[in-house]
Design a protein around this motif. Structure first.
Motif, mmCIF file in Angstrom:
data_model
loop_
_atom_site.group_PDB
_atom_site.id
_atom_site.type_symbol
_atom_site.label_atom_id
_atom_site.label_comp_id
_atom_site.label_asym_id
_atom_site.label_seq_id
_atom_site.Cartn_x
_atom_site.Cartn_y
_atom_site.Cartn_z
ATOM 1 N N ASP A 160 3.659 -2.247 1.086
ATOM 2 C CA ASP A 160 2.594 -2.734 1.942
ATOM 3 C C ASP A 160 2.162 -1.572 2.895
ATOM 4 N N TYR A 190 -3.979 -3.063 -4.823
ATOM 5 C CA TYR A 190 -2.751 -2.687 -5.537
ATOM 6 C C TYR A 190 -2.724 -1.171 -5.906
ATOM 7 N N LYS A 210 0.775 -6.308 -6.491
ATOM 8 C CA LYS A 210 0.634 -5.210 -5.755
ATOM 9 C C LYS A 210 0.868 -3.996 -6.741
#
Length: 329
Positions: free
Chosen positions: A120, A130, A160
Motif C-alpha cells: 500500500d 497496481y 494491487k
C-alpha cells in the motif's frame, strides 16, 4: 512533454517468463543505484526516457531503494506522472518488500502484516493503482512460508499486483513456495537473484536448475558485479568511481590483484569476440535461455545504450565457456 521514440520496439528482444503470458525485455532497468534523493532528477528522467526509447519496458524497484528508503519509488512516481504516464500499459513496474523499512516489529521480513502494508505504501509513493510484479525480497527463516506466499496471493486477489515473484531464494525454498502459490492459483512468474560470471550462487544452491524445471523466469541483478565486469577497473580505481563516493556497493578492498587479473583475462576474451567486457558479461547470463532478463543499473544514458549492445551476440562456443569458467572460478 516527453514523446517516446516511434522505433522503440525495433531492436529489443523480449523473453517469456517461463510458461506465463508475461514477456520481459532481455535488458531491464533497475532503480537501486541512482534514483534516491541524492541523485539528479533530470538525470533520472534521461535514464528512463533513454531506456524506454530503446525498448526497455521494465523498471524494477523495492520499498527500501534510496537513499532515503522509499525515495526511488517516490521519484519514479513523479517520472510516471510527468513523463511516462501516457505509456503505463506499455510498462512493467515491479517492487519488493522484505528488508527493514520502518521501526517496530512489523516493518521487516515476510509477515502478512508487513508485505500488504508495504505494498500500500509503495503504490502511494508510485502514484499507481497496481504494480505489475510484487516480490518478496528475501527468505524469512521465522515466518511460515504459507503466510508469506498467502500475502503475495492476496496482493493479486486485491488487484494491487498482476504477478508475483520471489527474490534471493534458493532452489529448495523456491520449490516449496511454488507449490503453495500453485495451490493458491497465484500467478507466480519470476525469481530475482544475483547472478554474474563472478557470482555463481544460483548454480550452486539449486535456484537456476529448479526455476528451469518448474518453468519459472529468472531476472539477474548485479550482472556486472557492481562494475567489476566492465572496463571501468581494468587499470585500478578511478577517482570519480562510486566505489570511492558511495560505500553502499562495491568496496575498494574487493579489487585485489587476483581479481584484477581475472578481469583483464576476461576482457581479452571479450575483445576476441568483438565485444566489450560488459557486453560479454551480460550476453553470458542470457546465453542458455534460462535467464529471462538482466537487470542493469546506470548512472548515465550512454551506459544503457552500451549494455543493450550485448544482445547482438549471446552465443558462446564451448571453448569460450570453458575459458570463462577457468578464469572466473
Amino acid at each position: 512533454m516527453y514523446q517516446a521514440s516511434a522505433n522503440r520496439y525495433q531492436s529489443m528482444q523480449y523473453n517469456r517468463c517461463g510458461q506465463s503470458g508475461l514477456k520481459l525485455p532481455a535488458v531491464s532497468l533497475g532503480l537501486w543505484h541512482n534514483f534516491g534523493d541524492t541523485a539528479s532528477y533530470e538525470n533520472m528522467k534521461r535514464l528512463c526516457s533513454t531506456a524506454f526509447d530503446n525498448g526497455i519496458t521494465h523498471f524494477d524497484l523495492a520499498n527500501n531503494y534510496g537513499p532515503a528508503p522509499g525515495s526511488a519509488e517516490k521519484n519514479f512516481g513523479r517520472i510516471l506522472k510527468e513523463e511516462l504516464g501516457a505509456y503505463r500499459d506499455e510498462l512493467i513496474v515491479s517492487t519488493k518488500a522484505g528488508y527493514d523499512m520502518w521501526e517496530g516489529p512489523y516493518g521487516d521480513w515476510g509477515s502478512r502484516k508487513y508485505l500488504l502494508a508495504s505494498l500500500d505504501q509503495s503504490l502511494q509513493r508510485l502514484g499507481l493503482d497496481y504494480v505489475d510484479i510484487y516480490y518478496h525480497h528475501r527468505m524469512d527463516p521465522e515466518t511460515p512460508l504459507e503466510e508469506t506466499m498467502g500475502a503475495l496471493a492476496q496482493a493479486v486477489t486485491s488487484g494491487k499486483a498482476l504477478y508475483v515473484g520471489i527474490s534471493n531464494y534458493d532452489g529448495p525454498t523456491l520449490e516449496k513456495a511454488c507449490a503453495i502459490l500453485t495451490e493458491l492459483r497465484c500467478p507466480f512468474v519470476i525469481n530475482q537473484n544475483c547472478y554474474s560470471i563472478f557470482n555463481r550462487t544460483i548454480e550452486n544452491n539449486g535456484l537456476k536448475e529448479t526455476a528451469a524445471r518448474l518453468k519459472k523466469g529468472i531476472i539477474s541483478f548485479s550482472p556486472l558485479a557492481q562494475g567489476m565486469l566492465t572496463d571501468r577497473y581494468l587499470h585500478g580505481v578511478p577517482q570519480d568511481s562510486r566505489m570511492k563516493t558511495d560505500g553502499r556497493f562495491l568496496q575498494e578492498s574487493a579489487l585485489t590483484e587476483e581479481k584484477l587479473s581475472q578481469i583483464r583475462a576476461l576482457n581479452e576474451i571479450a575483445a576476441q569476440r568483438g565485444q566489450t567486457l560488459a557486453e560479454m558479461a551480460l550476453a553470458w547470463i542470457l546465453r542458455d535461455g534460462i535467464v529471462t532478463s538482466v537487470l542493469i543499473g546506470a548512472s548515465k544514458p550512454s551506459q544503457i545504450l552500451d549494455n543493450i549492445g550485448a544482445l547482438r551476440n549471446t552465443s558462446f562456443s564451448a571453448e569460450e565457456l570453458e575459458a570463462i569458467d577457468k578464469i572466473s572460478k
